[in-house]
Motif scaffolding. Structure first.
Motif, mmCIF file in Angstrom:
data_model
loop_
_atom_site.group_PDB
_atom_site.id
_atom_site.type_symbol
_atom_site.label_atom_id
_atom_site.label_comp_id
_atom_site.label_asym_id
_atom_site.label_seq_id
_atom_site.Cartn_x
_atom_site.Cartn_y
_atom_site.Cartn_z
ATOM 1 N N ALA A 161 4.066 10.071 -7.455
ATOM 2 C CA ALA A 161 5.230 10.236 -8.376
ATOM 3 C C ALA A 161 4.291 10.350 -9.856
ATOM 4 O O ALA A 161 5.128 10.444 -10.756
ATOM 5 N N GLY A 162 2.850 10.031 -9.867
ATOM 6 C CA GLY A 162 2.217 10.287 -11.215
ATOM 7 C C GLY A 162 2.393 8.857 -11.964
ATOM 8 O O GLY A 162 2.248 8.892 -13.275
ATOM 9 N N LEU A 163 2.715 7.814 -11.500
ATOM 10 C CA LEU A 163 3.179 6.585 -12.093
ATOM 11 C C LEU A 163 1.970 5.610 -12.301
ATOM 12 O O LEU A 163 0.901 5.629 -11.512
ATOM 13 N N ARG A 170 0.914 -1.238 0.134
ATOM 14 C CA ARG A 170 0.076 -0.026 0.075
ATOM 15 C C ARG A 170 0.834 1.372 0.041
ATOM 16 O O ARG A 170 0.508 2.295 -0.779
ATOM 17 N N MET A 171 2.166 1.283 0.785
ATOM 18 C CA MET A 171 2.812 2.458 0.592
ATOM 19 C C MET A 171 3.441 2.616 -0.642
ATOM 20 O O MET A 171 3.581 3.586 -1.238
ATOM 21 N N ASN A 172 4.059 1.491 -1.233
ATOM 22 C CA ASN A 172 4.533 1.723 -2.776
ATOM 23 C C ASN A 172 3.296 1.967 -3.554
ATOM 24 O O ASN A 172 3.680 3.098 -4.656
ATOM 25 N N GLU A 173 2.038 1.789 -3.538
ATOM 26 C CA GLU A 173 1.018 2.218 -4.233
ATOM 27 C C GLU A 173 0.790 3.888 -4.102
ATOM 28 O O GLU A 173 0.696 4.709 -5.011
#
Length: 92
Positions: free
Chosen positions: A90-92, A81-84
């Motif tokens: 970052a707009g990815l 969840r932190m990665n998401e």
């Protein structure tokens, strides 16, 4: 022996295979026979997890304790969840 039951050899009878790979007193086959050495030589060895097409990179990141606690308190999967959340920021 009943008349309707044929007298058949045991399927692992050494006379059937002619290679001495079966010992009636031992449950384990002789793994040094040519049959087994060929099987082992042809076997594909695969250890561990499959390689990912896009592996993650391990890094060190300093975060505020409140931010980390907020993600951890939401239960298992907090790192994903932190990665998401970082991908979204970052707009990815």
């Amino acid at each position: 022996m009943p008349a309707n039951k044929p007298n058949s050899a045991h399927p692992y009878d050494p006379d059937t295979f002619q290679d001495g790979a079966f010992d009636p007193d031992d449950d384990a086959p002789d793994l040094t026979t040519p049959y087994w050495t060929a099987k082992f030589a042809a076997a594909r060895v695969q250890r561990g997890r499959p390689k990912s097409a896009a592996p993650k990179i391990s890094t060190t990141l300093r975060l505020d304790p409140e931010v980390l606690e907020a993600f951890k308190s939401s239960g298992p999967g907090w790192q994903s969840r932190m990665n998401e959340a970082l991908r979204k920021a970052a707009g990815l």
